[in-house]
Write a protein that holds these residues in place. Structure first.
Motif, PDB file in Angstrom:
ATOM      1  N   ILE A   1       0.850  -1.185   0.000  1.00 51.17           N
ATOM      2  CA  ILE A   1       0.000   0.000   0.000  1.00 51.17           C
ATOM      3  C   ILE A   1       0.890   1.241   0.000  1.00 51.17           C
ATOM      4  CG2 ILE A   1      -1.794   1.274   1.250  1.00 51.17           C
ATOM      5  CD1 ILE A   1      -2.379  -1.411   2.732  1.00 51.17           C
ATOM      6  N   ILE A   2       0.580   2.179  -0.871  1.00 49.87           N
ATOM      7  CA  ILE A   2       1.191   3.498  -0.723  1.00 49.87           C
ATOM      8  C   ILE A   2       0.064   4.452  -0.347  1.00 49.87           C
ATOM      9  CG2 ILE A   2       2.444   5.379  -1.845  1.00 49.87           C
ATOM     10  CD1 ILE A   2       3.801   3.352  -3.599  1.00 49.87           C
ATOM     11  N   ARG A   3       0.164   5.036   0.825  1.00 54.56           N
ATOM     12  CA  ARG A   3      -0.897   5.895   1.345  1.00 54.56           C
ATOM     13  C   ARG A   3      -0.909   7.249   0.629  1.00 54.56           C
ATOM     14  NH1 ARG A   3      -4.241   2.883   4.455  1.00 54.56           N
ATOM     15  NH2 ARG A   3      -3.035   1.377   5.633  1.00 54.56           N
ATOM     16  N   ASP A   4      -1.964   8.006   0.877  1.00 50.90           N
ATOM     17  CA  ASP A   4      -2.098   9.338   0.270  1.00 50.90           C
ATOM     18  C   ASP A   4      -0.887  10.220   0.562  1.00 50.90           C
ATOM     19  OD1 ASP A   4      -4.458   8.344  -0.394  1.00 50.90           O
ATOM     20  OD2 ASP A   4      -5.703   9.806   0.675  1.00 50.90           O
ATOM     21  N   ASN A   5      -0.314  10.035   1.766  1.00 48.56           N
ATOM     22  CA  ASN A   5       0.816  10.877   2.145  1.00 48.56           C
ATOM     23  C   ASN A   5       2.151  10.346   1.629  1.00 48.56           C
ATOM     24  OD1 ASN A   5       1.255   8.674   3.741  1.00 48.56           O
ATOM     25  ND2 ASN A   5       0.784   9.699   5.675  1.00 48.56           N
ATOM     26  N   GLY A   6       2.100   9.284   0.789  1.00 49.02           N
ATOM     27  CA  GLY A   6       3.327   8.766   0.197  1.00 49.02           C
ATOM     28  C   GLY A   6       3.993   7.673   1.012  1.00 49.02           C
ATOM     29  N   LYS A   7       3.430   7.350   2.155  1.00 50.66           N
ATOM     30  CA  LYS A   7       4.036   6.333   3.020  1.00 50.66           C
ATOM     31  C   LYS A   7       3.758   4.944   2.457  1.00 50.66           C
ATOM     32  CE  LYS A   7       4.644   5.532   7.901  1.00 50.66           C
ATOM     33  NZ  LYS A   7       4.103   4.196   8.071  1.00 50.66           N
ATOM     34  N   LYS A   8       4.812   4.117   2.408  1.00 49.38           N
ATOM     35  CA  LYS A   8       4.643   2.776   1.843  1.00 49.38           C
ATOM     36  C   LYS A   8       4.566   1.733   2.955  1.00 49.38           C
ATOM     37  CE  LYS A   8       7.973   0.661  -0.774  1.00 49.38           C
ATOM     38  NZ  LYS A   8       8.704   0.368  -2.032  1.00 49.38           N
ATOM     39  N   GLU A   9       3.608   0.822   2.812  1.00 48.39           N
ATOM     40  CA  GLU A   9       3.504  -0.290   3.754  1.00 48.39           C
ATOM     41  C   GLU A   9       3.556  -1.583   2.971  1.00 48.39           C
ATOM     42  OE1 GLU A   9      -0.212   0.161   5.845  1.00 48.39           O
ATOM     43  OE2 GLU A   9       0.198   2.294   6.161  1.00 48.39           O
ATOM     44  N   PHE A  10       4.168  -2.585   3.556  1.00 45.50           N
ATOM     45  CA  PHE A  10       4.211  -3.878   2.890  1.00 45.50           C
ATOM     46  C   PHE A  10       3.819  -4.957   3.883  1.00 45.50           C
ATOM     47  CE2 PHE A  10       5.595  -7.396   0.407  1.00 45.50           C
ATOM     48  CZ  PHE A  10       5.555  -6.939  -0.901  1.00 45.50           C
ATOM     49  N   LEU A  11       2.824  -5.763   3.521  1.00 41.88           N
ATOM     50  CA  LEU A  11       2.311  -6.754   4.458  1.00 41.88           C
ATOM     51  C   LEU A  11       2.340  -8.159   3.870  1.00 41.88           C
ATOM     52  CD1 LEU A  11       0.155  -4.093   4.360  1.00 41.88           C
ATOM     53  CD2 LEU A  11      -0.540  -5.181   6.475  1.00 41.88           C
ATOM     54  N   LYS A  12       2.692  -9.118   4.712  1.00 42.66           N
ATOM     55  CA  LYS A  12       2.572 -10.517   4.311  1.00 42.66           C
ATOM     56  C   LYS A  12       1.562 -11.136   5.260  1.00 42.66           C
ATOM     57  CE  LYS A  12       5.255 -14.760   4.212  1.00 42.66           C
ATOM     58  NZ  LYS A  12       6.545 -15.323   4.629  1.00 42.66           N
TER      59      LYS A  12
END
Lengths: 205, 358
Positions: free
Chosen positions: B86-97
């Motif tokens: 996921i890249i959030r509206d504020n540009g923050k990237k999250e990666f989930l398994k």
């Protein structure tokens, strides 16, 4: 936000300068203060101004202090020949909270990171070396974060103190207490296995 | 067996919101130029490597004019894993398994290996050494988490050392002990990385040669030579001897960040000696070697992402390539502009192919 009083407005503006406080929280705090009686507000305001005006940094260890020399440095029951080198005042508090350390401290005021514009000359390293020589310190414990910057600072200070007659140690790194082994990250676990301890030592301690 | 069974894309490149299911070993994706063929492959690459194959700035993968993006994929090995980026509206990237977020993205690399082959990859042969180092790093990182950690650490030390050299330019007092510490740290890690690369390049050279001769049916020898300043001297010596140069140029001039791979054909640099066709064969040789090295070490076949490659290969080479890959039990994604062409190439494997037309 529209205020009917510029006094309130000023106060809200001041509060909202604090870290983590926005306009709305600031207003909530201000309105709370408005409800208090005048004496307690005086107390509150005095505490703040006194804190800023009267606080000193210990001449020896650079910790915060009420006097020229801090409570820890003047404490007679503490071992005067042992120095624990830390990055900031917060680290002193953290180590003090463990009640396991009974020596003195030295607060560097940061760690070396040229990228952030912090070189050795900005830190209290010269005064540390002076202390070691003048006070005939026997052991220096490096208690810096196990990051690249922390390690660099540890190596740098070690190099500077190499020729002095002081034993240099560093805090041990490894698996967290109460943590499950399977959740420990691989690097930490690998280090812990490499630097394993004989059980005899653990029992006798 | 590594398979991707489903992928859903939200605001990713050409796709505002779309889901694809894959149920065969070979997936053919056909459509006009700009219809989003490559985007699907890139999304798969994104889930394997936590980043795009083509775009080096994360925010560029978000569909033009929209905010935030999400890719979700289901991967099956012996169990089913759901990967989400996921890249959030504020540009923050999250990666989930499996709905658990990674604190370090580097911990994900290597779990779901894939090999991408794209038309622009001939850059690897003709382009700068940076591309070739990245090629090595991408592969070795998938094989060894330790290597990835060391590379990241090396880059950090290098940054600090260069920052220090830059500062020296502005001030008169120069702190040699600090520079020496950075040098020592680079020395230790540099040589670990160097050793990894030596071992890897040996494997790469042998395997690439095998596949090159298999594909081209020619007897020419291709030589892959790993070039490093660390072969002649230790990094610490190099840096200490050339300290003046570092200070003058305000950066670190020696180290494994200057490594390169030399490609030779019949004793001549590949860039000059090779024809277009030879380049392609060689590129495939390299990529297949990559596939094979990962497969051997991971005990599973990486997913293959073949972007528009049949334009470049003649029929007999395509056939050989396909034959080889199908036998390896790898899941293969192929993009092409003409479905008839793909049908022709895969006629022997018809029941193993899923056709997606965009």
């Amino acid at each position: 936000m529209i205020f009917s009083s510029t006094l309130i407005e000023n106060c809200v503006n001041e509060f909202s300068k604090l870290p983590g406080i926005g306009k709305k929280s600031a207003l909530r705090l201000v309105l709370h203060l408005l409800k208090q009686d005048k004496n307690s507000i005086d107390q509150f305001a005095n505490a703040m101004t006194n804190m800023r005006n009267q606080i000193q940094f210990c001449r020896q260890c650079h910790n915060v202090s009420d006097h020229e020399i801090c409570k820890i440095c003047t404490d007679f029951s503490r071992k005067k020949k042992q120095i624990c080198v830390v990055e900031s005042i917060r680290d002193v508090m953290a180590i003090e909270a463990t009640q396991q350390y009974n020596g003195l401290y030295h607060v560097l005021g940061g760690i070396i990171s040229p990228l952030d514009g912090i070189g050795p000359e900005q830190l209290k390293i010269t005064s540390l070396i002076e202390r070691i020589t003048q006070e005939e310190i026997e052991e220096m414990i490096m208690a810096l974060s196990p990051t690249l910057e922390g390690d660099t600072t540890t190596y740098y200070i070690t190099k500077k103190a190499q020729h002095l007659n002081v034993k240099i140690t560093t805090i041990s790194k490894g698996v967290a207490f109460g943590g499950e082994l399977e959740y420990a990250d691989e690097l930490t676990l690998a280090r812990s296995i490499l630097n394993r301890l004989p059980i005899v030592d653990i029992i006798s301690n | 067996m590594l398979r991707i069974e489903k992928i859903s894309l939200y605001h990713f490149r050409n796709y505002t919101n779309q889901e694809f299911s894959f149920d065969k070993q070979i997936i053919s994706i056909t459509g006009k130029n700009g219809s989003g063929k490559t985007s699907i492959l890139d999304a798969i690459h994104f889930l394997c490597f936590t980043k795009s194959y083509f775009l080096h700035i994360d925010s560029l993968v978000i569909t033009n004019g929209l905010q935030g993006m999400r890719i979700n994929g289901e991967f099956r090995t012996d169990k089913l894993d759901t990967l989400t980026c996921i890249i959030r509206d504020n540009g923050k990237k999250e990666f989930l398994k499996n709905s658990v977020a990674y604190t370090q993205f580097s911990r994900h690399i290597g779990q779901f290996p894939c090999v991408f082959i794209a038309p622009d990859d001939t850059e690897l042969i003709t382009g700068s050494s940076e591309g070739r180092r990245k090629f090595m790093d991408t592969i070795i990182s998938q094989l060894s988490v330790d290597y990835l950690d060391q590379i990241i650490l090396y880059a950090k030390i290098l940054q600090q050392r260069n920052a220090l050299l830059k500062q020296w330019h502005l001030q008169s007092a120069q702190d040699y002990p600090l520079l020496q510490i950075y040098t020592k740290q680079l020395q230790t890690i540099g040589h670990i990385i160097h050793q990894y690369r030596i071992d890897f390049c040996k494997q790469l050279a042998t395997k690439t040669n095998e596949f090159y001769t298999y594909l081209s049916e020619e007897k020419e020898q291709v030589i892959i030579q790993y070039q490093s300043q660390l072969e002649s001297a230790s990094l610490e010596d190099l840096l200490t001897q050339n300290i003046e140069k570092d200070i003058r140029t305000q950066r670190t001039n020696y180290g494994i960040h200057k490594d390169d791979l030399d490609f030779e054909l019949n004793g001549m640099p590949f860039k000059q000696a090779a024809s277009q066709g030879q380049r392609k064969s060689f590129l495939f040789g390299l990529k297949l070697a990559q596939f094979f090295i990962i497969q051997a070490q991971k005990n599973k076949s990486p997913i293959l992402l073949l972007d528009d490659i049949f334009e470049k290969l003649d029929e007999s080479r395509s056939h050989k390539l396909i034959d080889f890959l199908v036998k390896q039990n790898a899941q293969i994604f192929i993009t092409h502009t003409h479905i008839e062409q793909v049908k022709k190439t895969f006629k022997e494997y018809q029941d193993q192919v899923q056709f997606i037309e965009l």
